[in-house]
Design an enzyme around this catalytic site. Sequence first.
Site, short mmCIF file in Angstrom:
data_model
loop_
_atom_site.label_atom_id
_atom_site.label_comp_id
_atom_site.label_asym_id
_atom_site.label_seq_id
_atom_site.Cartn_x
_atom_site.Cartn_y
_atom_site.Cartn_z
CE1 TYR A 17 -3.86 -2.22 0.41
CE2 TYR A 17 -2.65 -3.18 2.24
CZ TYR A 17 -3.70 -3.23 1.35
OH TYR A 17 -4.58 -4.27 1.38
CG HIS A 22 -6.90 4.81 0.92
ND1 HIS A 22 -7.73 5.90 1.02
CD2 HIS A 22 -7.53 3.80 1.58
CE1 HIS A 22 -8.81 5.57 1.69
NE2 HIS A 22 -8.73 4.31 2.05
CG ASN A 116 -14.13 3.63 4.75
OD1 ASN A 116 -15.29 3.98 4.95
ND2 ASN A 116 -13.79 2.83 3.75
#
Length: 192
Positions: A17, A22, A116
């Site tokens: 990631y 993100h 989120n």
Amino acid sequence: MLGLRLIVGLGNPGSEYIKTRHNAGFRFVDGLVQREGQCWALESKLFAYVARVFIAGQWVWLLRPVTFMNLSGKSIFAGLNFWKIKPEQMLVAHDELDFPPGAVRLKFDGGHGGQNGLRDITKLLGHGRFHRLRVGIGHPGHKERVVSWVLGCPTCDENIAIDAALERASVVLPLAVAGDFDGAMKKLHTVV
């Protein structure tokens, strides 16, 4: 208004990631640590890596949760309690779908806007009264493609634009740390 004592970068842990859209929040705090010649240290009781940097004449804590984005509140809540910092003295840097790459905005208070990490933070705090650094990553155009978009890597041009936005944000950070959020917002939001 109180100045900043804690800056949080949101993202997902794990090598797969690191370079994703993100993780724009991680990129911001990683840049601060690197620029100030500091190092991250794992603080397991805070579920995060932590560092301290000296900005505008004072020490500021940096927090990089080791939890996944949708559980970021656990780490932040622990850090606020441990350091006895008010949420109003915290800046949370996060990716923002509603802004194109290269756009960056400061904001105080509000909802989670579908993000989120912010959703979990506001749920655990019971409110949204904290500062946000909204780092534009663009939108894929269709809601069905959002997950793959945020978990995908930016293009070379997008990376250049995001890096420039993060640099502009770091330039106004001393104003925010000193409590001059209006000045920081005016300077950051004014395109020259």
